[in-house]
Design an enzyme around this catalytic site. Sequence first.
Site, short mmCIF file in Angstrom:
data_model
loop_
_atom_site.label_atom_id
_atom_site.label_comp_id
_atom_site.label_asym_id
_atom_site.label_seq_id
_atom_site.Cartn_x
_atom_site.Cartn_y
_atom_site.Cartn_z
N LYS A 1 0.85 -1.20 0.00
CA LYS A 1 0.00 0.00 0.00
C LYS A 1 0.89 1.24 0.00
CE LYS A 1 -1.90 2.61 3.15
NZ LYS A 1 -1.93 3.94 2.49
N GLU B 1 9.95 1.03 10.75
CA GLU B 1 10.91 2.13 10.70
C GLU B 1 10.09 3.39 10.91
OE1 GLU B 1 12.43 5.29 9.61
OE2 GLU B 1 12.70 4.54 7.57
N CYS C 1 12.79 11.02 8.21
CA CYS C 1 12.68 10.44 9.56
C CYS C 1 13.98 10.57 10.33
CB CYS C 1 12.27 8.96 9.45
SG CYS C 1 13.34 8.00 8.37
N GLU D 1 8.61 15.47 16.50
CA GLU D 1 9.11 15.37 15.14
C GLU D 1 8.34 16.37 14.26
OE1 GLU D 1 10.36 11.80 12.12
OE2 GLU D 1 8.41 11.65 13.09
#
Length: 514
Positions: free
Chosen positions: A206, A282, A316, A413
Amino acid sequence: MRIRTSNSSTALAKMEPAEKRPRRSDPSPEVRFTKLFINNEWVDSVSGKTFATINPATGDKICDVAEGDKADVDKAVSAAKEAFKLGSPWRTMDASKRGNLLNKLADLMERDREYLARLETLDNGKPYSDSFNIDLNLTMKCYRYYAGWSDKIHGKTIPIDGSYLCMTRLEPVGVVGQIIPWNFPLLMQAWKLAPALCAGNTVVLKPAEQTPLTALYVASLIKEAGFPPGVLNVVSGYGPTAGAAISAHPGVDKVAFTGSTEVGHLIMQAAGASNLKRVTLELGGKSPNVVLADADLDYAVEMSHFALFFNQGQCCCAGSRCFVEESVYDEFVKKSVERAKRRKVCDPMDKSCEQGPQVDQEQFDKVMSLIESGKKEGAKLECGGERHGDKGFFVQPTVFSDVKDDMRISQEEIFGPVMQITKFKTVEEVIERANHSIYGLAASVFTKDLEKALMLSQGIRAGTVWINCYDVLECHAPFGGFKESGCGRELGEYGLQQYTEVKTITIKLPQKNS
């Protein structure tokens, strides 16, 4: 002991030769595939629904894409299970042939490199030069790397006691669900798809709903390369529907996900509540970037700028907590602000563009909200902090100084072009502060002192530590996080371990001889 630093200002990828450098491209490449890809066929979603994918540089709709959900995931899993059956063309294929197919896929991507780069930039907003030179380069290299591994995955014979022959066999896990993010659509697809196919698995993938177009085009290349039906199935759709269906599906043997820590928790819960499928994650990061006073300051400024602002800050592993030793702090801040002000923000199809838009309105709003929180909590706004232009999702390159560890911009973040710079006095202090985070994805250190470099690299709890460089992300070396930055590793030989099961086979012998 002292160590040398490189003069290179771009660590992630080498520039291509002049004949391969991109030209300014048609900003509207033709979109060729918008349906679901199941069993090597293009099909509408069972519901007939579609969703719009948006050009982040303008905010305008590019096209409508088929919206898959649980019913479509069921169809895709059935196709993947059929392709994985004992005796199927995929299961009986020579391992070297799997490698040939992966090499063929990379060759087709090389053929269509300019088109893929344009499509990536259109759907994601990253600079076309980055799509062409960095993302496509690393993507093709990843497929070719794992093509070479295909016929080198093997077990061992083990000298157990007694008259037995004992051996291990490394087998594919089975049907693998893969959910990829929007920040590096082509590259993250390669990081997951290449090792999975190399090891002989079948896949239900996906793509992120923000950036489905290149994933669908790669599916067409999979078919053209000659992969059997059902080996790869691509279901575009939303996380709470299609993504959740993959995570909870009893026919999926493993799920691999790259994305937020929040969603990572949900996937782990779904895997545990269903069939205890294997999980690799991750996830997010808030990576410390430590600059010592003895570092080459101009080089450290340029690399710290790259570490944070590359890909619009949507990495990230971005170096989003910049710790600078007290004696050089003021000079570092001054030079960093000057560099941020020179950063060129413009149409991402322009070959001179350094920074494009954020991926969508939601991400733009999140970045602007955190910038406002930095202002309110007392950080010093050195530059930027506002929207860039009057259309699209562009944010000015932003730098904060006098940042405290308890501020939101230091803890959360941001995933945007917002640099936070704070000072420290001792190595021991910065190790403790660097580790004061729920994340542990990456870190970096800039210094000429080898002893301090080693002390910091061993003391900081992160899956990757770069010394005098940043974002060196090659397919040969493993990548993954500590703590809430995820579990498992991608890339390298370690990445293959996530896509194989170890089977022990023991045979009774009439007599064992050494």
